[in-house]
Scaffold this motif. Structure first.
Motif, PDB file in Angstrom:
ATOM      1  N   ALA A  44       0.847  -1.206   0.000  1.00 15.67           N
ATOM      2  CA  ALA A  44       0.000   0.000   0.000  1.00 15.67           C
ATOM      3  C   ALA A  44       0.876   1.248   0.000  1.00 15.67           C
ATOM      4  CB  ALA A  44      -0.887  -0.007   1.240  1.00 15.67           C
ATOM      5  N   VAL A  45       0.506   2.231  -0.813  1.00 17.93           N
ATOM      6  CA  VAL A  45       1.136   3.552  -0.690  1.00 17.93           C
ATOM      7  C   VAL A  45       0.026   4.549  -0.361  1.00 17.93           C
ATOM      8  CG1 VAL A  45       3.115   3.132  -2.226  1.00 17.93           C
ATOM      9  CG2 VAL A  45       0.991   4.005  -3.202  1.00 17.93           C
ATOM     10  N   ALA A  46       0.342   5.473   0.537  1.00 13.46           N
ATOM     11  CA  ALA A  46      -0.651   6.473   0.950  1.00 13.46           C
ATOM     12  C   ALA A  46      -0.533   7.675   0.033  1.00 13.46           C
ATOM     13  CB  ALA A  46      -0.368   6.888   2.387  1.00 13.46           C
ATOM     14  N   ILE A  47      -1.673   8.189  -0.376  1.00 19.00           N
ATOM     15  CA  ILE A  47      -1.649   9.351  -1.280  1.00 19.00           C
ATOM     16  C   ILE A  47      -2.855  10.245  -1.000  1.00 19.00           C
ATOM     17  CG2 ILE A  47      -2.593   7.861  -3.116  1.00 19.00           C
ATOM     18  CD1 ILE A  47      -0.379  10.289  -4.464  1.00 19.00           C
ATOM     19  N   ALA A  48      -2.643  11.540  -1.124  1.00 19.90           N
ATOM     20  CA  ALA A  48      -3.728  12.490  -0.860  1.00 19.90           C
ATOM     21  C   ALA A  48      -4.735  12.454  -2.009  1.00 19.90           C
ATOM     22  CB  ALA A  48      -3.145  13.890  -0.711  1.00 19.90           C
ATOM     23  N   ASP A  49      -5.903  13.020  -1.764  1.00 19.02           N
ATOM     24  CA  ASP A  49      -6.983  13.049  -2.757  1.00 19.02           C
ATOM     25  C   ASP A  49      -6.691  14.142  -3.788  1.00 19.02           C
ATOM     26  OD1 ASP A  49      -9.350  12.629  -4.032  1.00 19.02           O
ATOM     27  OD2 ASP A  49     -10.582  13.673  -2.546  1.00 19.02           O
ATOM     28  N   SER A  50      -5.852  13.792  -4.749  1.00 21.24           N
ATOM     29  CA  SER A  50      -5.418  14.767  -5.755  1.00 21.24           C
ATOM     30  C   SER A  50      -5.671  14.155  -7.132  1.00 21.24           C
ATOM     31  CB  SER A  50      -3.933  15.027  -5.492  1.00 21.24           C
ATOM     32  OG  SER A  50      -3.242  15.326  -6.638  1.00 21.24           O
ATOM     33  N   PRO A  51      -6.051  14.934  -8.164  1.00 23.47           N
ATOM     34  CA  PRO A  51      -6.472  14.344  -9.442  1.00 23.47           C
ATOM     35  C   PRO A  51      -5.468  13.327  -9.996  1.00 23.47           C
ATOM     36  CG  PRO A  51      -6.889  16.707  -9.436  1.00 23.47           C
ATOM     37  CD  PRO A  51      -6.126  16.410  -8.170  1.00 23.47           C
ATOM     38  N   GLY A  52      -5.981  12.133 -10.322  1.00 28.99           N
ATOM     39  CA  GLY A  52      -5.146  11.072 -10.904  1.00 28.99           C
ATOM     40  C   GLY A  52      -4.276  10.354  -9.881  1.00 28.99           C
ATOM     41  N   PHE A  53      -4.307  10.809  -8.629  1.00 30.52           N
ATOM     42  CA  PHE A  53      -3.454  10.233  -7.569  1.00 30.52           C
ATOM     43  C   PHE A  53      -2.003  10.184  -8.080  1.00 30.52           C
ATOM     44  CE2 PHE A  53      -7.680   7.879  -7.397  1.00 30.52           C
ATOM     45  CZ  PHE A  53      -8.293   8.901  -6.695  1.00 30.52           C
ATOM     46  N   ALA A  54      -1.267   9.110  -7.819  1.00 33.22           N
ATOM     47  CA  ALA A  54       0.134   9.099  -8.282  1.00 33.22           C
ATOM     48  C   ALA A  54       0.274   8.365  -9.617  1.00 33.22           C
ATOM     49  CB  ALA A  54       1.031   8.457  -7.226  1.00 33.22           C
TER      50      ALA A  54
END
Ligand code: CAA
Length: 282
Positions: A177-187
């Motif tokens: 799992a990688v944690a990512i903020a709610d940003s368009p397209g994620f990573a």
């Protein structure tokens, strides 16, 4: 392992893969779809996917039989009542997903509602739910049984406990799992889909053939498949929708969708699932 079944909403490519990985990892699954014939296709695809694992001696025939016995399909959303975790993998239509999340949050007050959305805002989905702190993104990659990553996307409202529970589930499934903020397209999609879009521009300009564009990235950058073949695997409609989300979300012209990609989607040439995309499939 979890005593309660995990709910999966949507029996398309991603829902099938998620259900397969869950049952292989000893979870019971309730797989929901509106269409009975789609559930039948999903059962066949999961049977075939497990068959590949048996052929590779990664699974015994009896493990496969037990895994299939843990899969329960349903066309009644109500059947998901009582699931501790529900993973939504419905088509990428904002109104459809919002309705599903609203309905699921009424149905299962205490459940964690995880979306496999590839680009929509988790914060907006959480906002329509009764317990927004229990909404999170759990983004798998196609083919789900093969690719090891899960992006865990935190909506503004998501609690630490919800993130921790989903990270634990990802670990139980053998995923990182990688944690990512709610940003368009994620990573991943923010990096990957503009590359596919740029490959479509190369093709549109006549700079190289589809085969040579794909060979370039396979042999020159060690990608497992070329960008046009990858677009066909993901679905060109999905790629276009992601470019539109990036363009709208960042307001930056570098994310403009390639006109050739738009025309192909308008023509119904969606990639593998329609038999034709940048390449032709049997
Ligand atoms: N169930 C179980 N195992 C499966 C499977 C399934 N459904 N499908 C394939 N496999 C296994 C095969 O048995 C094989 O196992 P071994 O390595 O033990 O032999 C392995 O996976 C590879 O499969 P293949 O030999 O059939 O095919 P390949 O080696 O040509 O690889 C590929 C195919 C896995 C698709 C590879 O080309 C690849 O990884 N491509 C990149 C895919 C990618 O980038 N996906 C991300 C897309 S973005 C996304 O999904 C997110 C989004 O939101 C749009």
């Amino acid at each position: 392992m979890s005593e309660q079944p995990v709910g999966v909403v949507g029996a398309g490519t991603m829902g099938q893969g998620i259900a397969q990985v869950l049952v292989t990892s000893s979870f019971s699954v309730k797989l929901y779809d509106v269409a009975d014939d789609q559930l039948g296709r999903a059962q066949q695809a999961i049977d075939k996917g497990l068959g590949k694992l048996v052929a590779k001696e990664k699974l015994t025939e009896s493990d496969k039989t037990s895994a299939l016995a843990r899969l329960d399909t349903t066309t009644a959303l109500d059947a998901l009542r009582g699931c501790e975790i529900i993973i939504e993998a419905a088509p990428e239509q904002p109104a459809l997903k919002e309705k599903l999340f609203r309905d699921l949050s009424h149905l299962s007050h205490d459940a964690i509602l995880a979306s496999n959305t590839s680009s929509l805002s988790l914060t907006r989905l959480a906002a329509v739910c009764e317990r927004p702190e229990r909404v999170v993104g759990m983004h798998f990659f196609n083919p789900v049984p093969v690719l090891k990553l899960v992006e865990v996307i935190r909506a503004e409202q998501t609690s630490d406990a919800t993130v921790a529970r989903i990270e634990r589930l990802a670990g139980d499934l053998g995923k990182t799992a990688v944690a990512i903020a709610d940003s368009p397209g994620f990573a991943v999609n923010r990096l990957l889909v503009p590359m596919i879009n740029e490959a479509a521009f190369l093709l549109q300009e006549g700079a190289a053939s589809a085969a040579d564009i794909d060979a370039s990235m396979k042999l020159g950058a060690a990608h497992p498949m070329g960008p046009l073949a990858l677009g066909d695997l993901i679905g060109l409609d999905v790629c276009l929708a992601i470019m539109e989300v990036l363009q709208e979300g960042f307001g930056d012209p570098k994310y403009r969708p390639c006109p050739l990609l738009k025309r192909m989607v308008a023509a119904g040439y969606l990639g593998r699932k329609s038999g034709r995309g940048f390449h032709v499939y049997e």
